[in-house]
Design a protein around this motif. Structure first.
Motif, PDB file in Angstrom:
ATOM      1  N   UNK A  55       0.826  -1.217   0.000  1.00  0.00           N
ATOM      2  CA  UNK A  55       0.000   0.000   0.000  1.00  0.00           C
ATOM      3  C   UNK A  55       0.857   1.262   0.000  1.00  0.00           C
ATOM      4  N   UNK A  56       2.174   1.082  -0.080  1.00  0.00           N
ATOM      5  CA  UNK A  56       3.076   2.242  -0.083  1.00  0.00           C
ATOM      6  C   UNK A  56       3.947   2.310  -1.336  1.00  0.00           C
ATOM      7  N   UNK A  57       3.939   1.271  -2.142  1.00  0.00           N
ATOM      8  CA  UNK A  57       4.735   1.238  -3.367  1.00  0.00           C
ATOM      9  C   UNK A  57       4.076   0.358  -4.410  1.00  0.00           C
ATOM     10  N   UNK A  58       4.766   0.170  -5.522  1.00  0.00           N
ATOM     11  CA  UNK A  58       4.239  -0.699  -6.558  1.00  0.00           C
ATOM     12  C   UNK A  58       4.335  -2.157  -6.143  1.00  0.00           C
ATOM     13  N   UNK A  59       3.469  -2.999  -6.733  1.00  0.00           N
ATOM     14  CA  UNK A  59       3.503  -4.425  -6.408  1.00  0.00           C
ATOM     15  C   UNK A  59       3.204  -5.231  -7.667  1.00  0.00           C
ATOM     16  N   UNK A  60       4.192  -5.986  -8.119  1.00  0.00           N
ATOM     17  CA  UNK A  60       4.073  -6.750  -9.365  1.00  0.00           C
ATOM     18  C   UNK A  60       3.143  -7.949  -9.230  1.00  0.00           C
ATOM     19  N   UNK A  61       2.803  -8.319  -8.014  1.00  0.00           N
ATOM     20  CA  UNK A  61       1.891  -9.448  -7.828  1.00  0.00           C
ATOM     21  C   UNK A  61       0.480  -9.137  -8.323  1.00  0.00           C
ATOM     22  N   UNK A  62       0.153  -7.860  -8.440  1.00  0.00           N
ATOM     23  CA  UNK A  62      -1.206  -7.491  -8.842  1.00  0.00           C
ATOM     24  C   UNK A  62      -1.476  -7.899 -10.284  1.00  0.00           C
ATOM     25  N   UNK A  63      -0.630  -7.441 -11.220  1.00  0.00           N
ATOM     26  CA  UNK A  63      -0.799  -7.838 -12.616  1.00  0.00           C
ATOM     27  C   UNK A  63      -0.624  -9.327 -12.805  1.00  0.00           C
ATOM     28  N   UNK A  95      -5.962  -5.088 -21.029  1.00  0.00           N
ATOM     29  CA  UNK A  95      -5.497  -3.717 -20.793  1.00  0.00           C
ATOM     30  C   UNK A  95      -5.293  -3.463 -19.303  1.00  0.00           C
ATOM     31  N   UNK A  96      -6.169  -4.023 -18.456  1.00  0.00           N
ATOM     32  CA  UNK A  96      -6.022  -3.850 -17.008  1.00  0.00           C
ATOM     33  C   UNK A  96      -4.763  -4.557 -16.508  1.00  0.00           C
ATOM     34  N   UNK A  97      -4.466  -5.742 -17.056  1.00  0.00           N
ATOM     35  CA  UNK A  97      -3.238  -6.446 -16.668  1.00  0.00           C
ATOM     36  C   UNK A  97      -2.012  -5.595 -17.010  1.00  0.00           C
ATOM     37  N   UNK A  98      -2.013  -5.052 -18.218  1.00  0.00           N
ATOM     38  CA  UNK A  98      -0.889  -4.211 -18.645  1.00  0.00           C
ATOM     39  C   UNK A  98      -0.804  -2.958 -17.780  1.00  0.00           C
ATOM     40  N   UNK A  99      -1.955  -2.347 -17.509  1.00  0.00           N
ATOM     41  CA  UNK A  99      -1.969  -1.106 -16.734  1.00  0.00           C
ATOM     42  C   UNK A  99      -1.476  -1.328 -15.310  1.00  0.00           C
ATOM     43  N   UNK A 100      -1.971  -2.370 -14.638  1.00  0.00           N
ATOM     44  CA  UNK A 100      -1.554  -2.602 -13.251  1.00  0.00           C
ATOM     45  C   UNK A 100      -0.076  -2.968 -13.168  1.00  0.00           C
ATOM     46  N   UNK A 101       0.436  -3.660 -14.186  1.00  0.00           N
ATOM     47  CA  UNK A 101       1.866  -3.982 -14.204  1.00  0.00           C
ATOM     48  C   UNK A 101       2.692  -2.722 -14.413  1.00  0.00           C
ATOM     49  N   UNK A 102       2.261  -1.878 -15.352  1.00  0.00           N
ATOM     50  CA  UNK A 102       2.944  -0.603 -15.610  1.00  0.00           C
ATOM     51  C   UNK A 102       2.903   0.294 -14.375  1.00  0.00           C
TER      52      UNK A 102
END
Length: 294
Positions: free
Chosen positions: A195-203, A242-249
């Protein structure tokens, strides 16, 4: 389910038992690792493997005659997945981190083995996907959902590769889930996503489970005109990708899921608008077709 590929059904059943054991571990073992209950990782992996196994058990039941190499490939995937789970649970028992851990020669060896099992899982799934996608094994809307589901699932798996290149910021660890912050910081309930940085597990998570969600969508809209269902699946699938790409980006730029900047927010708005327009177009064309046939 009697016609589903039995080894994968049995594998899913075993993973369900592992999930139950992990849930019990959460109740009786109060140890934490990187700020999360230590048994949460095997629980999440077990549940993910249940969904994966049942999905492919169904998909491999679709061909009237299943070539022997498909069964062999599935067995290799099962063996690799079981080995990965053994390592994850073994490291939990030892109180050690399984992923990215190279602090000792033994931990490094285990992580290398896990890297091999992930490669086996990806390549085996790719082989199965190519075979299933090349054949007309279902009505057009469902077949399209299956093809998109398999393809996006592979994209989600590939996102995991990015984790091995992320900077952990910790000595003895190569790779990380988080970007811009250290793993183990404040995270969302259950998922643990930062909740404080990016997280690659989401995509990674969203992408992998397209294999379940898109075919379920096709089943949910069964009964509509085929052309309408196909348009809906195209729209939903492209929006999903598109959501997978967006959350990864977004993760790669160090942004928490629910704290996007205006660029990410604008991109999400464009995706939402595109999906809405696509669904409205499908609905409008369906009404025109109904008038013509009336």
């Amino acid at each position: 389910m009697r016609t589903w590929y039995r080894p994968l059904v049995l594998f899913s059943g075993l993973m369900a038992l592992t999930a139950v054991a992990s849930a019990i571990g959460l109740l009786v073992d109060d140890r934490e690792l990187l700020g999360a209950p230590i048994w949460m990782k095997p629980l999440k992996f077990s549940l993910s493997f249940v969904a994966f196994g049942l999905s492919w058990a169904w998909l491999l039941s679709l061909p009237e005659r299943r070539p022997r190499f498909l069964g062999g490939t599935a067995l290799v995937i099962i063996a690799g997945s079981l080995l990965e789970m053994v390592i994850i649970i073994g490291q939990v028992v030892r109180g050690r981190q399984s992923h990215f851990n190279v602090t000792t020669a033994f931990d490094s060896m285990l992580f290398s083995i896990m890297g091999a099992t992930v490669a086996i899982l990806f390549l085996g799934t790719l082989v199965l996907s190519v075979y299933i996608a090349a054949r007309r094994l279902a009505p057009a809307p469902e077949l399209l959902a299956i093809r998109f589901g398999m393809g996006i699932s592979l994209v989600g798996m590939a996102v995991g590769i990015l984790m091995t290149t992320a900077s952990s910021g910790m000595e003895g660890f190569v790779g990380a889930h988080s970007v811009g912050v250290l793993d183990g910081g404040p995270g969302m309930p259950l998922t643990g996503w930062s909740t404080t940085g990016g997280d690659l597990r989401i995509g990674h998570f969203i992408g992998m489970h397209a294999l379940q969600l898109l075919p379920l969508l096709a089943l949910a809209i069964r009964g509509r005109a085929e052309s309408t269902s196909v348009r809906i699946i195209w729209t939903a699938s492209l929006g999903y990708l598109a959501v997978v790409v967006l959350t990864t980006w977004q993760a790669l730029r160090g942004q928490p899921l629910f704290a996007p900047d205006w660029v990410t927010g604008t991109a999400l708005g464009v995706i939402a608008a595109g999906v809405a327009l696509g669904l409205l177009s499908a609905r409008g064309k369906a009404r025109v077709e109904e008038r013509i046939t009336a």
